[in-house]
Design an enzyme around this catalytic site. Structure first.
Site, PDB file in Angstrom:
ATOM      1  N   THR A   1     100.178 -73.787 -23.655  1.00 11.82           N
ATOM      2  CA  THR A   1      99.864 -75.192 -23.944  1.00 11.82           C
ATOM      3  C   THR A   1     100.242 -76.095 -22.781  1.00 11.82           C
ATOM      4  O   THR A   1      99.532 -77.045 -22.462  1.00 11.82           O
ATOM      5  CB  THR A   1     100.619 -75.642 -25.214  1.00 11.82           C
ATOM      6  OG1 THR A   1     100.112 -74.893 -26.303  1.00 11.82           O
ATOM      7  CG2 THR A   1     100.459 -77.116 -25.491  1.00 11.82           C
TER       8      THR A   1
ATOM      9  N   THR B   1     104.123 -70.722 -25.766  1.00 12.77           N
ATOM     10  CA  THR B   1     105.310 -70.546 -26.616  1.00 12.77           C
ATOM     11  C   THR B   1     105.118 -69.474 -27.688  1.00 12.77           C
ATOM     12  O   THR B   1     106.084 -68.891 -28.153  1.00 12.77           O
ATOM     13  CB  THR B   1     105.665 -71.869 -27.317  1.00 12.77           C
ATOM     14  OG1 THR B   1     104.520 -72.314 -28.043  1.00 12.77           O
ATOM     15  CG2 THR B   1     106.094 -72.919 -26.334  1.00 12.77           C
TER      16      THR B   1
HETATM   17  N1  LIG Z   1     102.717 -74.205 -27.435  1.00 11.71           N
HETATM   18  C1  LIG Z   1     102.016 -73.184 -26.946  1.00 11.71           C
HETATM   19  O1  LIG Z   1     102.179 -72.839 -25.812  1.00 11.71           O
HETATM   20  C2  LIG Z   1     101.072 -72.477 -27.890  1.00 11.71           C
HETATM   21  C3  LIG Z   1      99.924 -71.764 -27.224  1.00 11.71           C
HETATM   22  N2  LIG Z   1      98.994 -71.285 -28.237  1.00 11.71           N
HETATM   23  C4  LIG Z   1     100.407 -70.554 -26.430  1.00 11.71           C
HETATM   24  O2  LIG Z   1     101.245 -69.815 -26.870  1.00 11.71           O
HETATM   25  O3  LIG Z   1      99.893 -70.313 -25.356  1.00 11.71           O
END
Ligand SMILES: NC(=O)C[C@H](N)C(=O)O
Length: 332
Positions: free
Chosen positions: A12, A85
């Protein structure tokens, strides 16, 4: 001034809106340009490794990341990895096993809101990650997120949206970043006298299965045909496995007889499992399962994949699984 490598992998933090929703678009240098506070903190070098939503990060990517960290640490004083994440806790655990005798910091970070958005948490997290990497006291794999520093084998993503996305499970956080200062909660471990080694042999044929009430034993019977070589069962409470009616113990015994190790973790977030307390744990233990104890599910899963990359001998697997390599079990 410390020299720190920024390895970017997507997530993200690097995402922008597209007609298909958020997807990673922004490179490391562009992210750093948005954070003027980084000027003068350390010398930053860049490597664009991947541009993936971490949903798409798999064991092959763990190996690429470990190789890039290994190469980077021969030159730089530390590495910051920007990463999605959603699977960051798995990558952190995997890196902890692949990179041994780390005398330098490897800091994973990311964000819940893209770095280009006004209310992003990405700038703060990157800044904190560089502060931790340039501090000079941390050695090993850590997550830095929302102001806390978490051991790489003890992180769990507990919020899908909230900015306090991670918790440190079964271990006090290593520290925090407060008012721009790195505050450590424990004495940093003494530097290893051995030199850094990269061991990126992984066997991805490990299944992680969450037990549910009424699960069919036939499901476990099908596991060998699917090519899996080990199983982690996320069991109930302290590690209970159903042993009446849809009794899961006979197929578990059959798996172990076929030299497919079965490890048990818990669906509970905190405290881990202990198979000595209840009949449903003791019977599972007698059936030959390995207890993950206070390891997180993510750490137990990555550890088993890594162990299977080293050996196929069941006794050796058991010995390595029970060995504490880097503090993946809770401190006593
Ligand atoms: N907050 C994030 O980074 C979520 C994203 N879908 C990922 O894991 O790449």
């Amino acid at each position: 001034m410390k020299k720190v490598l920024l390895l970017s992998t997507g997530g993200t933090i690097a995402s922008s809106p597209t007609e298909n929703g958020l997807s990673p678009q922004i490179d490391g240098a562009s992210m750093v340009r948005l954070i003027p506070e980084l000027n003068g903190l350390c010398e930053i070098h860049y490597k664009e490794l991947l541009s993936l939503d971490s949903t798409n990060i798999q064991p092959e990517e763990w190996a690429s990341i470990a190789q890039a960290v290994f190469a980077g640490l021969s030159i730089f004083d530390g590495v910051v990895i920007t990463h999605g994440t959603d699977t960051m806790a798995y990558t952190a655990a995997a890196l902890s096993f692949m990179l041994q005798n780390l005398n330098k910091p490897v800091i994973l970070t990311g964000s819940q809101i893209p770095i280009g958005e006004p209310n992003t948490d990405g700038k703060r997290n990157i800044l904190d990650a560089f502060r931790a990497a340039a501090d000079g006291r941390l050695a090993g794999v850590y997550l830095v997120f929302d102001g806390i520093i978490i051991h790489g084998c003890h992180a769990r993503k507990t919020s899908s949206l909230g900015l306090h996305a991670f918790e440190s499970i079964n271990r006090e956080p290593e520290g925090a970043i407060k008012d721009g200062k790195v505050i450590l909660n424990r004495e940093p471990a003494l530097p290893s006298r051995k030199s850094l080694t990269l061991n990126d042999n992984f066997n991805p044929n490990v299944l992680l299965l969450k037990l549910v009430p009424g699960m069919k034993p036939e499901l476990l019977e099908a596991i060998p045909q699917l090519g899996y070589r080990a199983v982690v069962l996320e069991a109930f409470g302290l590690g209970g496995i159903p042993n009446t009616r849809r009794n899961l113990l006979p197929p578990i015994k059959a798996l172990i007889k076929r030299e497919i190790p079965v490890a048990v973790t818990t669906q509970c977030i905190h405290d881990g499992c202990d198979l000595t307390v209840y009949d449903v744990g003791v019977e599972a233990s007698k059936a030959g399962v390995l207890s993950a104890g206070t390891m997180t599910t993510e750490a137990a899963f990555a550890k088993l994949m890594w162990i299977l990359g080293q050996t196929t001998d069941l006794n050796k697997i058991k010995e390595l699984f029970n060995q504490d390599f880097f503090g993946e079990f809770a401190e006593n």
